[in-house]
Design a protein around this motif. Structure first.
Motif, PDB file in Angstrom:
ATOM      1  N   SER A  76      42.596  30.108  28.288  1.00  0.00           N
ATOM      2  CA  SER A  76      41.237  30.564  28.036  1.00  0.00           C
ATOM      3  C   SER A  76      41.023  31.941  28.659  1.00  0.00           C
ATOM      4  O   SER A  76      41.829  32.413  29.462  1.00  0.00           O
ATOM      5  N   GLY A  77      39.924  32.574  28.302  1.00  0.00           N
ATOM      6  CA  GLY A  77      39.672  33.937  28.737  1.00  0.00           C
ATOM      7  C   GLY A  77      39.628  34.130  30.234  1.00  0.00           C
ATOM      8  O   GLY A  77      40.042  35.167  30.747  1.00  0.00           O
ATOM      9  N   TYR A  78      39.160  33.127  30.976  1.00  0.00           N
ATOM     10  CA  TYR A  78      39.017  33.253  32.417  1.00  0.00           C
ATOM     11  C   TYR A  78      40.198  32.693  33.200  1.00  0.00           C
ATOM     12  O   TYR A  78      40.192  32.707  34.419  1.00  0.00           O
ATOM     13  N   ASN A  79      41.187  32.205  32.480  1.00  0.00           N
ATOM     14  CA  ASN A  79      42.356  31.633  33.132  1.00  0.00           C
ATOM     15  C   ASN A  79      43.088  32.660  33.992  1.00  0.00           C
ATOM     16  O   ASN A  79      43.834  32.295  34.901  1.00  0.00           O
ATOM     17  N   ILE A  80      42.851  33.923  33.754  1.00  0.00           N
ATOM     18  CA  ILE A  80      43.483  34.988  34.534  1.00  0.00           C
ATOM     19  C   ILE A  80      43.199  34.869  36.025  1.00  0.00           C
ATOM     20  O   ILE A  80      43.943  35.386  36.834  1.00  0.00           O
ATOM     21  N   PHE A  81      42.095  34.205  36.364  1.00  0.00           N
ATOM     22  CA  PHE A  81      41.720  34.104  37.774  1.00  0.00           C
ATOM     23  C   PHE A  81      42.193  32.807  38.429  1.00  0.00           C
ATOM     24  O   PHE A  81      41.937  32.587  39.610  1.00  0.00           O
ATOM     25  N   ALA A  82      42.859  31.953  37.688  1.00  0.00           N
ATOM     26  CA  ALA A  82      43.276  30.656  38.211  1.00  0.00           C
ATOM     27  C   ALA A  82      44.664  30.716  38.840  1.00  0.00           C
ATOM     28  O   ALA A  82      45.566  31.366  38.336  1.00  0.00           O
ATOM     29  N   GLY A  83      44.803  30.042  39.981  1.00  0.00           N
ATOM     30  CA  GLY A  83      46.112  29.883  40.597  1.00  0.00           C
ATOM     31  C   GLY A  83      46.538  30.967  41.554  1.00  0.00           C
ATOM     32  O   GLY A  83      47.617  30.876  42.147  1.00  0.00           O
ATOM     33  N   MET A  84      45.727  31.983  41.745  1.00  0.00           N
ATOM     34  CA  MET A  84      46.073  33.051  42.689  1.00  0.00           C
ATOM     35  C   MET A  84      44.850  33.925  42.945  1.00  0.00           C
ATOM     36  O   MET A  84      43.813  33.760  42.317  1.00  0.00           O
ATOM     37  N   ASP A  85      44.982  34.842  43.884  1.00  0.00           N
ATOM     38  CA  ASP A  85      43.883  35.747  44.220  1.00  0.00           C
ATOM     39  C   ASP A  85      44.024  37.018  43.383  1.00  0.00           C
ATOM     40  O   ASP A  85      44.888  37.850  43.638  1.00  0.00           O
ATOM     41  N   ASN A  86      43.174  37.153  42.393  1.00  0.00           N
ATOM     42  CA  ASN A  86      43.155  38.341  41.536  1.00  0.00           C
ATOM     43  C   ASN A  86      41.800  39.033  41.632  1.00  0.00           C
ATOM     44  O   ASN A  86      41.202  39.422  40.626  1.00  0.00           O
ATOM     45  N   SER A  87      41.311  39.199  42.853  1.00  0.00           N
ATOM     46  CA  SER A  87      39.954  39.679  43.090  1.00  0.00           C
ATOM     47  C   SER A  87      39.633  40.985  42.374  1.00  0.00           C
ATOM     48  O   SER A  87      38.529  41.164  41.853  1.00  0.00           O
ATOM     49  N   ARG A  88      40.576  41.923  42.356  1.00  0.00           N
ATOM     50  CA  ARG A  88      40.276  43.242  41.783  1.00  0.00           C
ATOM     51  C   ARG A  88      39.963  43.154  40.291  1.00  0.00           C
ATOM     52  O   ARG A  88      39.179  43.945  39.758  1.00  0.00           O
ATOM     53  N   ALA A  89      40.567  42.193  39.612  1.00  0.00           N
ATOM     54  CA  ALA A  89      40.374  42.061  38.163  1.00  0.00           C
ATOM     55  C   ALA A  89      38.930  41.727  37.801  1.00  0.00           C
ATOM     56  O   ALA A  89      38.524  41.921  36.654  1.00  0.00           O
ATOM     57  N   PHE A  90      38.140  41.232  38.751  1.00  0.00           N
ATOM     58  CA  PHE A  90      36.741  40.938  38.464  1.00  0.00           C
ATOM     59  C   PHE A  90      35.998  42.183  38.014  1.00  0.00           C
ATOM     60  O   PHE A  90      35.007  42.102  37.294  1.00  0.00           O
TER      61      PHE A  90
END
Length: 301
Positions: free
Chosen positions: A128-142
């Motif tokens: 899904s579109g927000y899956n990019i944030f699951a499973g790790m810290d991807n804070s900058r991508a916000f």
């Protein structure tokens, strides 16, 4: 709250990366905008395994870098808050058989399982579109729009040093959103090399530096908002091909097009005639309009 959040998530998916670049200015995840935006899969691959002498490797072996540990390889804060290792977070990226999904913002771990439609992966493996944030810290991508899951970003996406101070509040708004959203829960901290929390759940210098920048940015944002409120935006009406008008609700003020230091972009706002004249180099009178008029017609050429 849950319904609003889900509606806004859907809206953001339609808007895609363009919206993300602007969330840091005005959008509140709890109101005008909602959970992070992305179109397609995103995030960086999990970081390379920590070296044998790293703090994370030491914790995984059952001892902290300082020689402590609880005997079973787990970290933990003094108040009982759980501290996760990267390998404990990674499996919960929307593909775990249990359905559990973990998301990390600035080293804080949240259970977003109840938002699986936004953060999970379907039976066909499509994320899904927000899956990019699951499973790790991807804070900058916000706020950065770095959404290619196949890429290895340098610096990694948990690193916020490349963000402008004005962009940091956007990340903080998302962290606040996950704390406030009833269907999501705070689970603990993430301990990773060069991360935001230690194995004992204490803030690292990286986090202290980010929070200092964030405090400065929030003060500046508040100051700019007060300045913007002092000079209200124009009312306007416009019809394609026909033109329109701009006007000030207060007939003692005059409309001008321009950008003052506190403005994020050029806008039509209302000023006292004296202030408008003093700043005529950056505040433009609408073509064909009297400098003292509180209503100006916009004509189509």
């Amino acid at each position: 709250m849950e319904k609003l959040g889900d509606m806004l998530v859907g809206a953001l998916i339609l808007l895609g990366p363009v919206f993300v670049a602007y969330t840091q200015f005005d959008a509140s995840p709890d109101g005008a905008a909602s959970p992070p935006v992305a179109s397609g899969g995103v995030s960086t691959p999990p970081p390379a395994p920590a070296g044998a002498g790293s703090p994370v490797a030491a914790a995984a072996a059952g001892v902290t870098a300082s020689g402590g540990g609880n005997g079973n390889g787990a970290c933990g804060a003094a108040d009982g808050t759980r501290v996760f290792l990267p390998e404990e977070i990674a499996p919960f990226d929307g593909t775990h058989p249990s359905g559990k999904i973990l998301l990390v913002v600035m080293g804080q771990v949240f259970d977003v399982t109840k938002g699986a439609q936004h953060y999970g992966a379907g039976p066909d493996g499509k994320r899904s579109g927000y899956n990019i944030f699951a499973g790790m810290d991807n804070s900058r991508a916000f706020v950065s729009g770095e959404f290619d899951r196949s890429k290895t970003y340098d610096p990694p996406l948990y690193d916020l040093t490349s963000l402008k101070d004005t962009e940091l509040p956007g990340v903080e708004e998302w962290r606040t959103f996950y704390h406030k959203e009833a269907k999501y829960s705070f689970e603990g901290y993430l301990f990773q090399d060069d991360g935001y929390y230690t194995c004992q759940g204490e803030k690292t210098q990286r986090l202290l530096d980010v929070e200092a920048r964030l405090e400065k940015a929030l003060k500046a944002k508040d100051k700019n908002k007060k300045a913007a409120d002092k000079y209200p935006g124009c009312n306007s009406h416009y019809a394609q091909g026909k033109g329109g008008s701009v006007w000030c609700a207060n007939d003692k003020l005059v409309p001008r097009l321009g950008k003052l230091p506190h403005d994020a972009y050029e806008r039509c706002a209302c000023y006292t005639p004296q202030f408008a004249e003093q700043n005529a180099d950056v505040l433009t009178v609408y073509a064909g309009c009297s400098p003292r008029a509180f209503t100006c017609e916009i004509k189509v050429n």
